[in-house]
Each structure stands twice: as C-alpha cells, then as structure tokens.
Design an enzyme around this catalytic site. Sequence first.
Site, PDB file in Angstrom:
ATOM      1  CB  CYS A  56      -0.925   0.000   1.211  1.00 34.50           C
ATOM      2  SG  CYS A  56      -0.065  -0.109   2.805  1.00 34.50           S
ATOM      3  CB  THR A 196     -20.776  -5.374  13.231  1.00 34.09           C
ATOM      4  OG1 THR A 196     -21.924  -4.546  13.007  1.00 34.09           O
ATOM      5  CG2 THR A 196     -21.194  -6.636  13.958  1.00 34.09           C
ATOM      6  N   GLY A 197     -18.925  -2.280  13.813  1.00 40.65           N
ATOM      7  CA  GLY A 197     -18.385  -1.160  13.057  1.00 40.65           C
ATOM      8  C   GLY A 197     -16.989  -1.463  12.519  1.00 40.65           C
TER       9      GLY A 197
END
Length: 425
Positions: A56, A196-197
């Site tokens: 990345c 579940t963020g």
Amino acid sequence: MTDTAVSRLVVVGANHRSSSLALRDALFVEDAAVPGVLAMLRDRCGLTQAMLLSTCDRVEVMAVDADPGACGAALSRFLAEIACIDPADAAGQIYTLTGEDAVHHGFAVAASLDSQIIGEPHVLGQVKAAWRLARDAGMAGAELEAVVQGAFACAKRVRSETAIAQGPVSVASSAVQTARDLHGDLDRTRGLIVGTGDMAELMAEAFQAAGLTRLTVTAPRDTLADGLARRIDAHALPFDQLPEALRGSDVVVTAVGGRTYAITLEQVRDALRKRRQRPIFLVDAGIPGDIEPAVNREENAFLYDLDDLEHIALSGRAGREAAARAAWDVVGQEVAAFLKRRAARDAAPAITALRDHAEALRAEALAAAGGDADKATRLLVNRLLHEPSCFLRDVAERGDEDTRRAAEALLRRLFALHDDKESDR
C-alpha cells in the site's frame, strides 16, 4: 561510473511520498499476479534479475542491468503501462535510482525507514515475500541477491540495535500494547467484540495478530454479528447473552454507537464480582460512546476511548522518530560496508589476472635464462616493468600532464615507491 555489480543496480517505483494514492492503487499488483509481471519484465524488458515489491506504501522494481539508465527509462514506461496511464502523467511521480543510491534506498526500505509509519514490523516480511516470488520466478541472480541479503542484514541490525520498533503507533496497536501491559501474553486471554463497526473489525484483527485467538462477537443485530464472526474466524453470541460473555472476557472492544450504553456500570461490577476482581480491559470505540464512563472508576476495570489510545499512539510515533536517527546511522554503516565488500569482489578478477600474468612472465624468464637465476630475475623485472614504463613514456610524450601525474601517483601507491626528495627530509 565503472561497470561493477553496484553500478548495474536500478530501482524504479512510486511510493507514498512521490505519488498519489490513485497512482499506487493503479500500480498495485496482487501476489498471485507477480509471477506474470516478472515474466513480462524478462520477456519485454530483457531483465534476468528483478524483484517486484507491491504494497500500500509503494510499488517498485529493483533490477540489475548492464545499462541502468536505459533500463530505468524502460521500467518507468512499463509501470505506466500496467497502470494504464500516459507515461508523461506518471513521470513526476515515478522515481529512478541507480548504483549506490539504489543500494541505500533498498536498505532503508527493508529497515522500515521509508514507510509511512517508521518501524512497522511487517515491512521486512513484505520484502522477504517479494524476494521469494522473484526467486521462484528464476529472477534472483547473484548480484541482486547480494543486495537483498545485505538489506536483510541491515534490517536485522536496525531492529536489534535501535528502539525503532518499540512503542505503539496506531490506535489499534496502542490498544494491543495496553492490553499486554495489563494481561501479559494475550494468547492466554479471552476477547469480546461488541458491535460490528469498522473499528471493531480492525481491533479484532490487531488482537488476533497479537495472539488473542479466543474471540467472541456479539451485536444488537445477530446477522451482522454472524457475518463479522465468519470474517474474523470468531464465535458469534446472541446480544442478550452479553452480561454472561462479559464475565468471561479479559479484553472487551465495543463499536456499536447506539443511543444507549451497550455496557453499563452495573454489568461491569457484576462481571468483576464473578471474575473475583480479575481485571478487564475495555476499549470504547463507539461514536457516541458505548460504555458508561463511570466504569473507569472501578478499581479493576480499565476503560480507554479512542482519544486515550490516540495519545498513546502519538507518543509512540515520537519515540520512533527519535530512534530513526540512530537507525539511519546503522543504514549508512551497512551501505558503506556492503559497497566495500562489493568493490573487493569486483577487483578480484583483475588481481587474479595480474598474478597469472606475473606467473607467466616468471615461467618465460626461467626458460629463457636456462637455469641462470641472476639472468632470470633481470629478465623478469624487465618484462614486468615494460608495459608500465611504455605507458608512462607515451603519456609524457603526448603532453597530457594531468594523466601522467595521476598514473605516476597510482604506480607509486601500487608499488609503495617513495620520492627520493621526500625520503631525504
């Protein structure tokens, strides 16, 4: 620059400083596609030694070629082509390094000094993985391997002799480090993810990478909890069983962001009683918060929110930046030592040829002298000095004073000759 192994090295690429994220995304090559790209470098660019590092932070090719200038230009065009952009548009974002500059860059990358986050431990693993792919593709020649192994040795010294890898530098790594400070090795702990963020999944992956494998997920919507549990290979639990799960958890991360607290003071107090006051580390990553703030007043409940973790991360980044100065010194030392070793190797063929030449002249002199040692030594001396003497006279006759002085100085150094005037002083 003379034609040596180091002078033939070239690095062409784009990193987080030279290029936009859009360009790096366009250049990015998945691991599965790397062998195909290496084959293209062999077939279309004529390279026999090359590796491709694609992360990345950067996409770059390190290669060895007899004409590094032409190779660099060809690789720049190649990268622009795989990114499907005009080479002119990429020109200002793609760098080319050759020779000693390329060596220094490669060592710094492996030591994680050229990363967005200095000291990130996974960078060396990425370089090693790229090298394995190059080796498997038959693109790992001796010259390139020498540079790569030198970079690995440099990275090892940086890790062992500096504090560059110490201290958390992100919110997730801050949470992991704080949990370790409280519980020790995380492979003996149990974790609970509430919600579940995005931050829940990020934290879960960070804790799993740190050794916490016994992980449970719960959320107000069971279907979302099931989905996250599948993605991170964890156990899903109905949300109404949260109080029971809390009692068995050493590390709790919440990312619900609801209108009411997902975890209350009374639930934590009850969990601590059932745990016989064994401490609980809680991370509230919810916006708004998921855990009643009064929980932090409980003696064995250690509650951190994102601001707390960000302060720890900032301190870790400052510490790494200070350690980077010492790490750069190590890189400089390792590059100098590497260049010295390679120069010695590059000189070896000439030294061998010189010895072979002298031995041939000795054999000729012995044969011509017919066993007369005095005559043989005079013949040998004359033949050894013939070519250097002719060269000096030729340079002097051409009137090239600078070349004559340079050649004379080199001969004096090679044969440890002293000027008579200097010896009289």
